[in-house]
Design a protein around this motif. Structure first.
Motif, PDB file in Angstrom:
ATOM      1  N   TRP A  14      45.650  40.214  39.351  1.00 16.77           N
ATOM      2  CA  TRP A  14      44.428  40.173  38.390  1.00 16.77           C
ATOM      3  C   TRP A  14      43.346  41.102  38.878  1.00 16.77           C
ATOM      4  CZ3 TRP A  14      43.760  38.842  33.639  1.00 16.77           C
ATOM      5  CH2 TRP A  14      44.569  37.885  33.084  1.00 16.77           C
ATOM      6  N   ARG A  18      41.654  44.414  36.755  1.00 20.19           N
ATOM      7  CA  ARG A  18      40.357  44.439  36.504  1.00 20.19           C
ATOM      8  C   ARG A  18      39.718  45.613  37.029  1.00 20.19           C
ATOM      9  NH1 ARG A  18      41.537  41.636  32.663  1.00 20.19           N
ATOM     10  NH2 ARG A  18      40.822  39.347  32.283  1.00 20.19           N
ATOM     11  N   ARG A  28      31.180  39.306  44.056  1.00 18.63           N
ATOM     12  CA  ARG A  28      31.135  38.577  42.795  1.00 18.63           C
ATOM     13  C   ARG A  28      31.543  36.995  43.266  1.00 18.63           C
ATOM     14  NH1 ARG A  28      30.954  41.119  37.792  1.00 18.63           N
ATOM     15  NH2 ARG A  28      32.265  39.342  37.053  1.00 18.63           N
ATOM     16  N   THR A  56      36.858  32.927  37.538  1.00 16.62           N
ATOM     17  CA  THR A  56      35.671  32.876  36.951  1.00 16.62           C
ATOM     18  C   THR A  56      35.109  34.511  37.208  1.00 16.62           C
ATOM     19  OG1 THR A  56      34.894  30.629  36.940  1.00 16.62           O
ATOM     20  CG2 THR A  56      33.356  32.409  36.403  1.00 16.62           C
ATOM     21  N   ALA A  57      35.133  34.909  38.714  1.00 19.17           N
ATOM     22  CA  ALA A  57      34.615  36.356  38.811  1.00 19.17           C
ATOM     23  C   ALA A  57      35.513  37.368  38.229  1.00 19.17           C
ATOM     24  CB  ALA A  57      34.686  36.015  40.410  1.00 19.17           C
ATOM     25  N   ASP A  59      36.951  37.078  35.515  1.00 23.69           N
ATOM     26  CA  ASP A  59      36.766  36.739  33.759  1.00 23.69           C
ATOM     27  C   ASP A  59      38.474  36.918  33.469  1.00 23.69           C
ATOM     28  OD1 ASP A  59      35.923  36.491  31.497  1.00 23.69           O
ATOM     29  OD2 ASP A  59      36.102  38.653  30.851  1.00 23.69           O
ATOM     30  N   PRO A  61      41.276  34.916  31.518  1.00 22.84           N
ATOM     31  CA  PRO A  61      41.169  33.755  30.280  1.00 22.84           C
ATOM     32  C   PRO A  61      41.702  32.565  30.913  1.00 22.84           C
ATOM     33  CG  PRO A  61      42.230  36.040  29.788  1.00 22.84           C
ATOM     34  CD  PRO A  61      42.197  36.056  31.159  1.00 22.84           C
ATOM     35  N   HIS A  65      44.104  31.286  33.860  1.00 21.97           N
ATOM     36  CA  HIS A  65      42.979  30.483  34.969  1.00 21.97           C
ATOM     37  C   HIS A  65      44.065  29.254  35.121  1.00 21.97           C
ATOM     38  CE1 HIS A  65      38.768  28.792  35.903  1.00 21.97           C
ATOM     39  NE2 HIS A  65      39.819  28.653  36.787  1.00 21.97           N
ATOM     40  N   ALA A 176      43.989  42.770  29.111  1.00 21.98           N
ATOM     41  CA  ALA A 176      42.947  42.001  29.341  1.00 21.98           C
ATOM     42  C   ALA A 176      43.760  40.691  29.690  1.00 21.98           C
ATOM     43  CB  ALA A 176      42.002  41.845  28.267  1.00 21.98           C
ATOM     44  N   ASP A 177      44.585  40.200  28.977  1.00 21.89           N
ATOM     45  CA  ASP A 177      45.032  38.565  29.042  1.00 21.89           C
ATOM     46  C   ASP A 177      46.297  38.794  29.966  1.00 21.89           C
ATOM     47  OD1 ASP A 177      47.283  39.367  27.492  1.00 21.89           O
ATOM     48  OD2 ASP A 177      46.580  38.486  25.955  1.00 21.89           O
ATOM     49  N   GLU A 241      39.519  29.778  22.368  1.00 20.17           N
ATOM     50  CA  GLU A 241      39.240  30.761  23.383  1.00 20.17           C
ATOM     51  C   GLU A 241      40.090  32.119  22.535  1.00 20.17           C
ATOM     52  OE1 GLU A 241      38.502  32.489  27.878  1.00 20.17           O
ATOM     53  OE2 GLU A 241      40.739  31.786  27.372  1.00 20.17           O
TER      54      GLU A 241
END
Length: 276
Positions: A14, A18, A28, A56-57, A59, A61, A65, A176-177, A241
């Protein structure tokens, strides 16, 4: 130790997805770079709070998560509730209200993989005009309907332009996901005839229109629409979401009149471009 290594690999993947360095992510998440390095190497086990903080840092999904929590040996914290469930009644009503307010123009609600969840009457009328009635229990994927060669494509005048932008948006979703389902959707879309060639075409610049329209034509009837996509703010449920509400608006007065005529009960086949 096996769970620790599984979480370490997921965390590292992850962070790389990112495009963040260990130093950046550590800052972060308000932890030391040394601690983050130990977590990524599997030399330290994260607490539940640490998993949440890192997700969370980054981001991540909500669905992924939960996967990070499971990989670290903890129970998931985010629910995935059916949109029709009583717990989501207020949100479901709000989505229905948005689609109703969109009449007589088309509006749909879809999930992250573009599976159709809800549609207003304007959307149904448009689809019926272009391809005929759908079975009441038919499962519809709007991505396949748009990109495949035998559904909307024969009626979409500027198919190559629209698909070029649409497939790029699915590529961004996949990046992204990180979901295999999104990756599989992208692969399926790319496998359709003509898609890769369309992606190689240069983008058009300096066009008169401020947005790219979807230009449908069937017989003498021409329809030009642009779309907007809305999402829910601060969702705390996986379904919410991943929910998207797409509304279609006419690009010209002729298209608007045709759709208003349809909503008044005038048979679809009798509306001609010259009537507008």
């Amino acid at each position: 130790m096996e769970k620790r290594q599984g979480f370490a690999a997921e965390l590292r993947a992850w962070r790389q997805r990112r495009g963040r360095s260990q130093l950046d992510l550590a800052g972060r998440a308000n932890i030391s770079q040394r601690h983050l390095s130990f977590l990524e190497l599997g030399r330290a086990a994260p607490s539940r709070d640490m998993v949440v903080r890192l997700a969370t840092a980054l981001d991540v999904p909500l669905r992924q998560h939960n996967a990070l929590l499971l990989a670290a040996g903890f129970a998931p914290v985010w629910r995935e509730t059916d949109l029709a469930a009583p717990e989501l009644a207020q949100v479901n009503d709000a989505v229905g209200h948005m689609l109703s307010q969109q009449e007589p123009f088309p509006g749909v609600a879809v999930d992250r993989q573009w599976n159709l969840l809800k549609a207003n009457k304007g959307a149904v009328r448009l689809v019926e005009f272009l391809v005929g009635p759908l079975a009441s229990d038919a499962r519809v994927n709007l991505a396949d309907a748009l990109v495949a060669p035998d559904v909307l494509r024969p009626f979409l005048v500027n198919w190559a332009d629209v698909v070029r932008y649409f497939v790029r948006s699915v590529e961004a979703d996949a990046a992204a996901d990180g979901r295999p389902e999104t990756t599989a959707l992208l692969a399926r879309l790319l496998s359709y005839d003509g898609v890769r060639a369309a992606l190689q075409e240069p983008a058009s610049y300096g066009a008169a229109s401020p947005v790219l329209p979807m230009h449908f034509r069937r017989g003498d009837v021409s329809l030009q629409l642009f779309t907007t996509i809305a999402t829910l703010g601060i969702p705390r449920d996986i379904t919410l979401e991943e929910l998207r509400i797409e509304c279609f608006f006419p690009m010209d007065a002729a298209t608007a009149k045709i759709m208003r005529d349809w909503s008044s009960g005038r048979p679809l086949e009798t509306v001609q471009a010259g009537d507008a």
